[in-house]
Design a protein around this motif. Sequence first.
Motif, short mmCIF file in Angstrom:
data_model
loop_
_atom_site.label_atom_id
_atom_site.label_comp_id
_atom_site.label_asym_id
_atom_site.label_seq_id
_atom_site.Cartn_x
_atom_site.Cartn_y
_atom_site.Cartn_z
N GLU A 165 -50.04 84.93 106.33
CA GLU A 165 -50.34 84.85 104.90
C GLU A 165 -50.48 83.40 104.47
OE1 GLU A 165 -50.99 87.00 102.35
OE2 GLU A 165 -51.23 88.49 103.94
N ALA A 166 -49.57 82.55 104.93
CA ALA A 166 -49.60 81.13 104.56
C ALA A 166 -50.84 80.44 105.12
CB ALA A 166 -48.34 80.44 105.07
N LEU A 167 -51.30 80.86 106.28
CA LEU A 167 -52.46 80.22 106.92
C LEU A 167 -53.76 80.54 106.19
CD1 LEU A 167 -51.48 80.78 110.65
CD2 LEU A 167 -51.98 78.55 109.60
N LYS A 168 -53.82 81.64 105.45
CA LYS A 168 -55.06 82.04 104.78
C LYS A 168 -55.58 80.97 103.83
CE LYS A 168 -54.38 87.06 104.94
NZ LYS A 168 -54.15 88.29 104.15
N ASP A 169 -54.69 80.24 103.20
CA ASP A 169 -55.11 79.23 102.23
C ASP A 169 -55.30 77.84 102.86
OD1 ASP A 169 -54.97 81.08 100.16
OD2 ASP A 169 -52.83 80.68 99.82
N LEU A 170 -55.11 77.73 104.18
CA LEU A 170 -55.07 76.40 104.80
C LEU A 170 -56.13 76.18 105.87
CD1 LEU A 170 -51.20 76.12 105.26
CD2 LEU A 170 -52.57 74.99 103.51
N ILE A 171 -56.79 77.25 106.28
CA ILE A 171 -57.68 77.13 107.44
C ILE A 171 -59.03 77.76 107.13
CG2 ILE A 171 -56.99 79.29 108.56
CD1 ILE A 171 -56.85 77.70 111.21
N HIS A 172 -60.08 77.26 107.74
CA HIS A 172 -61.42 77.78 107.53
C HIS A 172 -61.45 79.27 107.90
CE1 HIS A 172 -65.73 78.46 108.11
NE2 HIS A 172 -65.93 77.32 107.43
N PRO A 173 -62.10 80.09 107.07
CA PRO A 173 -62.10 81.54 107.32
C PRO A 173 -62.56 81.93 108.72
CG PRO A 173 -62.98 81.07 105.13
CD PRO A 173 -62.79 79.75 105.81
N GLN A 174 -63.55 81.22 109.27
CA GLN A 174 -64.03 81.58 110.60
C GLN A 174 -62.99 81.29 111.67
OE1 GLN A 174 -66.92 83.32 111.31
NE2 GLN A 174 -65.77 83.51 113.22
N LEU A 175 -62.29 80.15 111.52
CA LEU A 175 -61.21 79.85 112.45
C LEU A 175 -60.08 80.86 112.31
CD1 LEU A 175 -60.96 75.95 112.24
CD2 LEU A 175 -61.68 77.29 114.21
N LEU A 176 -59.87 81.32 111.10
CA LEU A 176 -58.82 82.31 110.87
C LEU A 176 -59.15 83.63 111.57
CD1 LEU A 176 -56.14 82.70 109.33
CD2 LEU A 176 -57.47 83.67 107.45
N VAL A 177 -60.44 83.99 111.59
CA VAL A 177 -60.85 85.22 112.27
C VAL A 177 -60.52 85.14 113.76
CG1 VAL A 177 -62.86 86.56 113.01
CG2 VAL A 177 -62.67 85.82 110.63
N ASP A 178 -60.74 83.95 114.35
CA ASP A 178 -60.53 83.78 115.79
C ASP A 178 -59.08 83.45 116.15
OD1 ASP A 178 -63.24 84.17 116.17
OD2 ASP A 178 -63.71 82.03 116.02
N LEU A 179 -58.27 83.15 115.14
CA LEU A 179 -56.90 82.68 115.41
C LEU A 179 -56.04 83.79 116.00
CD1 LEU A 179 -54.92 80.28 115.02
CD2 LEU A 179 -54.34 81.28 112.79
N ARG A 180 -55.37 83.46 117.09
CA ARG A 180 -54.42 84.41 117.66
C ARG A 180 -53.25 83.66 118.26
NH1 ARG A 180 -54.44 86.45 123.18
NH2 ARG A 180 -55.64 85.10 124.56
N PHE A 181 -52.08 84.24 118.15
CA PHE A 181 -50.85 83.65 118.67
C PHE A 181 -50.30 84.51 119.81
CE2 PHE A 181 -50.96 82.20 114.24
CZ PHE A 181 -50.76 80.83 114.40
N THR A 182 -49.86 83.85 120.85
CA THR A 182 -49.13 84.53 121.92
C THR A 182 -47.89 83.70 122.23
OG1 THR A 182 -50.46 83.37 123.60
CG2 THR A 182 -51.17 85.59 122.98
N VAL A 183 -46.94 84.31 122.89
CA VAL A 183 -45.71 83.61 123.27
C VAL A 183 -45.84 83.14 124.71
CG1 VAL A 183 -43.23 83.90 123.68
CG2 VAL A 183 -44.30 84.91 121.64
N GLY A 184 -45.53 81.88 124.93
CA GLY A 184 -45.70 81.28 126.25
C GLY A 184 -44.63 81.69 127.24
N MET A 185 -44.89 81.42 128.51
CA MET A 185 -43.97 81.79 129.59
C MET A 185 -42.99 80.69 129.92
SD MET A 185 -46.27 81.12 133.00
CE MET A 185 -44.81 80.81 133.98
N GLU A 186 -43.28 79.43 129.53
CA GLU A 186 -42.59 78.31 130.15
C GLU A 186 -41.21 78.02 129.62
OE1 GLU A 186 -41.74 75.07 128.92
OE2 GLU A 186 -41.05 74.41 130.85
N GLU A 187 -41.06 77.98 128.28
CA GLU A 187 -39.87 77.34 127.76
C GLU A 187 -38.66 78.25 127.77
OE1 GLU A 187 -37.53 74.33 126.76
OE2 GLU A 187 -39.51 74.30 127.62
N ASN A 188 -38.29 78.63 128.99
CA ASN A 188 -37.01 79.29 129.22
C ASN A 188 -36.00 78.18 129.40
OD1 ASN A 188 -34.74 80.25 130.63
ND2 ASN A 188 -35.91 81.98 131.44
N ARG A 189 -35.04 78.08 128.50
CA ARG A 189 -34.15 76.93 128.51
C ARG A 189 -33.36 76.82 129.82
NH1 ARG A 189 -32.80 73.36 124.81
NH2 ARG A 189 -30.89 72.17 125.10
N GLU A 190 -33.08 77.98 130.43
CA GLU A 190 -32.33 77.94 131.68
C GLU A 190 -33.19 77.47 132.85
OE1 GLU A 190 -29.02 78.42 131.85
OE2 GLU A 190 -29.21 78.51 129.68
#
Length: 406
Positions: free
Chosen positions: A338-363
Amino acid sequence: MSQIAVRHRNATRIFHAVRSTPGATQREIVEMSEADKSTVSTVLREFEKLGLIERVERRHSGGRGRPSEGYAISSAGGLVVGVNLRPKEIRLVLADLAGEPRAVLSRPMAENVNDIGRSIHAGIVGLMISAGLEEATLRAVGITVPGLVQTDGTVRHSPNLDWSNFNPKMQLMSETEVPVFIGNNADGAALGEILLKNPPSDRSFMLVLCDSGVGAGLVYNGELCRGDGGFAGEIGHQKIMRGGRNCICGSHGCLDAHVSNRSMMAIVCEAGIEVDEFADIVRLVEAGDPRMTGIMKDYIDAMAMGLANSVSVTGLPDVVLSGGMAAMYPHIERQLHEALKDLIHPQLLVDLRFTVGMEENRERPLGGVAIALEGCTGFAALEHAPWAPPQQREPLNSLATSGETL
């Protein structure tokens, strides 16, 4: 791109094609690495000569036809150590050439900067002994550092460690004959996404690592972009708020000062909420603690501003979250979008996707392991050490400390 850089890229891709597909034929390796047949043949011969890979017999399904010849990582090819430097801790991970962790060990960060190399070396010795590998030899050591790391290994500035113009790589090289490679911690995390997944990734993405600080690893078509001098992706010190919170870099209003794990700990404690670690903050948010409402609104607004700026500049709407942001994301996903809707170009917003990475396991942080593997499997490495067969070394000495075997 220079011929050296092309050779390095091809060698790394060929090695990790073998790693991700044990028993792959030369033809399959050509397809996976996208290198030509002659290059693949030459590199495979070189890797075989160095003992990094070996030929294996591959039988066809159903047992029909003559077995074909494939390649696999050599079981006797050696080991690597990844070293993750944090403000209060040195975390070391021992791994094989396939990137599989064997053991992990933690040491306190040395108080005197002149003792860093000696302390890392002591940790390496202790790690190998704790894993019962006194006779094993190492191919490479990879170090990750939060901060600006030049391509020559000099840490130009690390506010989190309070280092300026310091080279831990050179210190460690004075303690050991093992080849040493170093990079920014976000770059190491991004390399882990490229190299250690099966199959190795060739996509374009931005990995955002939030730990003691905030940084990004920028990847285009499977290639890490370090930028001139090695400083690409330093998104944590972009200004997101005029007159914002003081930052440890000496400025104020930085993304780092508002969303890093360290900053969030300070913000929550200033609000009179007792927490011992960042995971406690995540648990409060997950439980819907009303004391966190205002804090999280500010956190989400700051994160959205930083991510919108970074995606707009890099053109990388595929965002991999690592560290604190990855832990927090499932609890703030809707509000962040919701916060990103007012901050980023609509086309970039369409393509925007988030995933969680594999690396930063603290152990078991694998960024240093990825940097070590990139170093010892690419022909643009040091002139001598990585390509010499592992040498028998003196028995490991009393520098050992207690460690945890996985």
